[in-house]
Design a protein around this motif. Sequence first.
Motif, PDB file in Angstrom:
ATOM      1  N   ASN A 218      -2.218  -2.825   5.602  1.00  0.00           N
ATOM      2  CA  ASN A 218      -2.978  -3.113   4.440  1.00  0.00           C
ATOM      3  C   ASN A 218      -3.925  -2.250   4.087  1.00  0.00           C
ATOM      4  O   ASN A 218      -4.896  -2.461   3.051  1.00  0.00           O
ATOM      5  N   THR A 219      -4.102  -0.907   4.656  1.00  0.00           N
ATOM      6  CA  THR A 219      -5.175  -0.187   4.382  1.00  0.00           C
ATOM      7  C   THR A 219      -4.548   1.287   3.901  1.00  0.00           C
ATOM      8  O   THR A 219      -3.578   1.583   4.368  1.00  0.00           O
ATOM      9  N   LEU A 220      -5.189   1.901   2.871  1.00  0.00           N
ATOM     10  CA  LEU A 220      -4.645   2.928   2.309  1.00  0.00           C
ATOM     11  C   LEU A 220      -5.942   3.945   2.180  1.00  0.00           C
ATOM     12  O   LEU A 220      -6.925   3.616   1.618  1.00  0.00           O
TER      13      LEU A 220
ATOM     14  N   MET B 208       0.776  -1.424  -0.109  1.00  0.00           N
ATOM     15  CA  MET B 208       0.067  -0.089   0.006  1.00  0.00           C
ATOM     16  C   MET B 208       0.868   1.363  -0.025  1.00  0.00           C
ATOM     17  O   MET B 208       0.424   2.462  -0.494  1.00  0.00           O
ATOM     18  N   VAL B 209       2.151   1.140   0.344  1.00  0.00           N
ATOM     19  CA  VAL B 209       3.137   2.381   0.252  1.00  0.00           C
ATOM     20  C   VAL B 209       3.289   2.374  -1.096  1.00  0.00           C
ATOM     21  O   VAL B 209       3.281   3.633  -1.679  1.00  0.00           O
ATOM     22  N   LYS B 210       3.223   1.493  -2.072  1.00  0.00           N
ATOM     23  CA  LYS B 210       3.857   1.392  -3.192  1.00  0.00           C
ATOM     24  C   LYS B 210       2.649   1.931  -4.258  1.00  0.00           C
ATOM     25  O   LYS B 210       2.457   2.807  -5.059  1.00  0.00           O
ATOM     26  N   GLN B 211       1.332   1.819  -3.800  1.00  0.00           N
ATOM     27  CA  GLN B 211       0.118   2.414  -4.077  1.00  0.00           C
ATOM     28  C   GLN B 211      -0.081   3.739  -3.951  1.00  0.00           C
ATOM     29  O   GLN B 211      -0.376   4.214  -4.930  1.00  0.00           O
ATOM     30  N   ALA B 212       0.537   3.998  -2.829  1.00  0.00           N
ATOM     31  CA  ALA B 212       0.373   5.383  -2.371  1.00  0.00           C
ATOM     32  C   ALA B 212       1.359   6.207  -3.460  1.00  0.00           C
ATOM     33  O   ALA B 212       1.031   7.361  -4.161  1.00  0.00           O
ATOM     34  N   LYS B 213       2.445   5.584  -3.818  1.00  0.00           N
ATOM     35  CA  LYS B 213       3.531   6.297  -4.697  1.00  0.00           C
ATOM     36  C   LYS B 213       2.784   6.512  -6.153  1.00  0.00           C
ATOM     37  O   LYS B 213       2.912   7.286  -6.763  1.00  0.00           O
TER      38      LYS B 213
END
Length: 383
Positions: free
Chosen positions: A284-286, A144-149
Amino acid sequence: MNRKLRMGMLGGGKDAFIGAIHRIAANMDGMVELVCGALSINQEIAIDSGRSLFLPEDRIYTNYEEMIQKESQLPEGERMDFITIVTPNFAHFAPAMLALENGFHVVIEKPITLTLDEAKQLKAKVEETGLILCLTHTYTGYPMVKQAKEIIASGALGKVRKVAVEYRQGWLSKMTEREGNAGAAWRTDPKKGGKSSVMGDIGTHAFNLAEYITGLQVTQLCADLDIIVEGRLSDDDGAVLLKFDNGARGVLTASQVAAGEENNLLIKIDGEEGGLEWHQQEPNTLLLKWQGKPTEVYRAGQPYLGTLAKNNTRTPGGHPEGYLEAFGNIYRNFVQAVSARMDGQENTTAEFPSVEEGLRGMAFVESAVASNESDQKWTDFTI
């Protein structure tokens, strides 16, 4: 590559915490095997640790010089391919340099070195040798860090305006370094842990996360560092105002004396159209927050995620992924890059923190210390 990569480990014996984490992470995808180690400065512990991991007797070493020298003399089909360095900060630079000089790739714990000057020398050596160095900023390995990026890079939130990142721990809220806590003792000793305990140990994680997700770089900062626990030799709490290269502002707070906290790392990023929020203790949550619209909840393992997040997701939705899996993602990407390099190719999709992130991390620590000691409001971020 049609074989596993062979790993040697420096530090991380049975009296240490982080070495076992590295071994689990490296082994998670079945792409790495531990073949040798100098696992402790204590000879007895080094030997006992090597035996407990079923290493051959002749590849259990008692210091890094011996390990690197002897491994470099083994046939190419037997010697280690890379070394993982999980020693205290002051013992990062020399073994990393020696490993690179002898043709070995390197994985190294953060912060990369004790000083910015050492980090510069290490970067120059990486560039000179063409070898690969991986810095284990674990939190960039979370899906989810990568999804944020990816969301920030897509422009969906518009121009980034504000970044708030904090990392709060409570484990140093008492003078544990005088109560037999070896990890606390070296981290709070400026000769072993560096100029700043709180920024070197956890502030660098927060700084790295802010730059990684936003894709921006800090240009100036204003720091206030403090020693909260009376008698401690190095700072254990601090806050840093940040200026980024797109004009955005930020605030970074880090504390090792927040009694009751575990590893409370979180980041909030505000853009022109909306914002996002991620908490390491709920990884696991963004959350995506929009002006005038309901908040969106992104979850790991779902088909709507971007390519970068999917490539670093290991379990179906609803099956929690955590610290070990994120660590494993760092190793998997590093191994993919090294394997491609050894085949004479380049893997352009393998993503992991490198010597550049290590250099910027040390520049952050030293700039924060300089700012704290200065009467000026803003200190330039210099490398």
